[in-house]
Scaffold this motif. Structure first.
Motif, PDB file in Angstrom:
ATOM      1  N   MET A  25       0.882  -1.271  -0.011  1.00 36.41           N
ATOM      2  CA  MET A  25      -0.053   0.086   0.108  1.00 36.41           C
ATOM      3  C   MET A  25       0.623   1.311   0.151  1.00 36.41           C
ATOM      4  O   MET A  25       1.815   1.074   0.799  1.00 36.41           O
ATOM      5  N   ARG A  26       0.512   2.217  -0.567  1.00 38.20           N
ATOM      6  CA  ARG A  26       0.974   3.434  -0.650  1.00 38.20           C
ATOM      7  C   ARG A  26       0.166   4.396   0.329  1.00 38.20           C
ATOM      8  O   ARG A  26      -1.115   4.867  -0.219  1.00 38.20           O
ATOM      9  N   LEU A  27       0.750   4.706   1.130  1.00 35.61           N
ATOM     10  CA  LEU A  27       0.200   5.562   2.290  1.00 35.61           C
ATOM     11  C   LEU A  27       0.458   6.991   2.406  1.00 35.61           C
ATOM     12  O   LEU A  27       1.370   7.370   2.410  1.00 35.61           O
ATOM     13  N   LEU A  28      -0.332   8.038   2.362  1.00 34.85           N
ATOM     14  CA  LEU A  28      -0.182   9.516   2.767  1.00 34.85           C
ATOM     15  C   LEU A  28      -0.615   9.642   4.040  1.00 34.85           C
ATOM     16  O   LEU A  28      -1.691   9.872   4.149  1.00 34.85           O
ATOM     17  N   LEU A  29       0.490  10.118   4.777  1.00 33.81           N
ATOM     18  CA  LEU A  29       0.241  10.664   6.300  1.00 33.81           C
ATOM     19  C   LEU A  29      -0.323  12.146   6.219  1.00 33.81           C
ATOM     20  O   LEU A  29       0.407  12.691   5.755  1.00 33.81           O
ATOM     21  N   ASP A  30      -1.219  12.328   6.962  1.00 33.52           N
ATOM     22  CA  ASP A  30      -1.687  13.532   7.269  1.00 33.52           C
ATOM     23  C   ASP A  30      -0.953  14.117   8.384  1.00 33.52           C
ATOM     24  O   ASP A  30       0.040  13.389   8.840  1.00 33.52           O
ATOM     25  N   ALA A  37       0.096  -0.429   9.532  1.00 33.92           N
ATOM     26  CA  ALA A  37       0.193  -0.026   8.095  1.00 33.92           C
ATOM     27  C   ALA A  37       1.491   0.676   7.628  1.00 33.92           C
ATOM     28  O   ALA A  37       2.155   0.441   6.945  1.00 33.92           O
ATOM     29  N   ILE A  38       1.804   1.669   8.484  1.00 32.39           N
ATOM     30  CA  ILE A  38       3.005   2.610   8.577  1.00 32.39           C
ATOM     31  C   ILE A  38       4.056   1.836   8.555  1.00 32.39           C
ATOM     32  O   ILE A  38       4.976   1.932   7.833  1.00 32.39           O
ATOM     33  N   SER A  39       4.353   0.895   9.691  1.00 35.02           N
ATOM     34  CA  SER A  39       5.589   0.071   9.894  1.00 35.02           C
ATOM     35  C   SER A  39       5.476  -1.126   8.988  1.00 35.02           C
ATOM     36  O   SER A  39       6.724  -1.484   9.053  1.00 35.02           O
ATOM     37  N   GLU A  40       4.514  -1.552   8.383  1.00 33.41           N
ATOM     38  CA  GLU A  40       4.729  -2.808   7.400  1.00 33.41           C
ATOM     39  C   GLU A  40       5.710  -2.309   6.272  1.00 33.41           C
ATOM     40  O   GLU A  40       5.538  -1.435   5.784  1.00 33.41           O
ATOM     41  N   SER A  41       6.694  -3.260   6.272  1.00 30.44           N
ATOM     42  CA  SER A  41       7.760  -3.019   5.322  1.00 30.44           C
ATOM     43  C   SER A  41       7.277  -3.230   3.917  1.00 30.44           C
ATOM     44  O   SER A  41       8.136  -2.395   2.821  1.00 30.44           O
ATOM     45  N   GLY A  42       6.307  -3.881   3.676  1.00 33.41           N
ATOM     46  CA  GLY A  42       5.979  -3.802   2.141  1.00 33.41           C
ATOM     47  C   GLY A  42       4.912  -2.564   1.702  1.00 33.41           C
ATOM     48  O   GLY A  42       4.861  -2.474   0.652  1.00 33.41           O
ATOM     49  N   LEU A  49      -3.204   7.481  -3.732  1.00 30.88           N
ATOM     50  CA  LEU A  49      -2.854   7.076  -2.233  1.00 30.88           C
ATOM     51  C   LEU A  49      -3.697   7.081  -1.133  1.00 30.88           C
ATOM     52  O   LEU A  49      -4.914   7.647  -1.207  1.00 30.88           O
ATOM     53  N   ILE A  50      -3.682   6.192  -0.232  1.00 30.75           N
ATOM     54  CA  ILE A  50      -4.419   5.816   0.842  1.00 30.75           C
ATOM     55  C   ILE A  50      -4.003   7.013   1.911  1.00 30.75           C
ATOM     56  O   ILE A  50      -3.022   6.952   2.147  1.00 30.75           O
ATOM     57  N   LEU A  51      -5.055   7.566   2.316  1.00 37.19           N
ATOM     58  CA  LEU A  51      -4.787   8.871   3.214  1.00 37.19           C
ATOM     59  C   LEU A  51      -4.899   8.296   4.544  1.00 37.19           C
ATOM     60  O   LEU A  51      -5.935   7.770   4.937  1.00 37.19           O
TER      61      LEU A  51
END
Length: 128
Positions: free
Chosen positions: A1-6, A27-32, A110-112
């Protein structure tokens, strides 16, 4: 997943704050997964530090790029198309930082990562 952190998610991640839910932390810490932070967050943090609304984030404002590198987060610059889309977004939501994150999420697919349920009105995928 591509995550955009607010911005809140970024600050809570850096502080180890429990306001960031376990699902978001995982999700943020997941290495993939790829954690991405917008230049809009640098702008928001610096602005709020300057006006005294984020006194605890002085180091983040001063070392923003270094911190992203240390965390292995990718930086997302603001492109003209992001700015155009943010300016044209419908609705009464006036926060320019939020509008930019919504536009970037839409354009870049991106997933926000955000606690802002208001973002759901803009047809983006949100994780919280």
């Amino acid at each position: 997943m591509r995550l955009l952190l607010d911005t809140h998610a970024l600050l809570w991640w850096l502080d180890g704050d429990h306001q960031l839910p376990v699902t978001a932390q995982a999700a943020i810490s997941e290495s993939g997964n790829q954690a991405i932070v917008s230049a809009a967050s640098a702008w928001e943090i610096a602005t709020k530090v300057r006006i005294g609304r984020l006194p605890g984030a002085i180091e983040v404002a001063d070392r923003f790029s270094e911190i992203l590198t240390e965390q292995q987060f990718a930086a997302l610059p603001i492109a003209a198309e992001h700015a155009r889309r943010a300016g044209l977004l419908p609705g009464e939501h006036r926060d320019p930082f939020d509008r930019m994150l919504i536009a970037q999420s839409q354009i870049e697919g991106l997933i926000l990562v955000s606690n802002e349920s208001l973002f759901d009105r803009f047809g983006i995928e949100r994780l919280w």
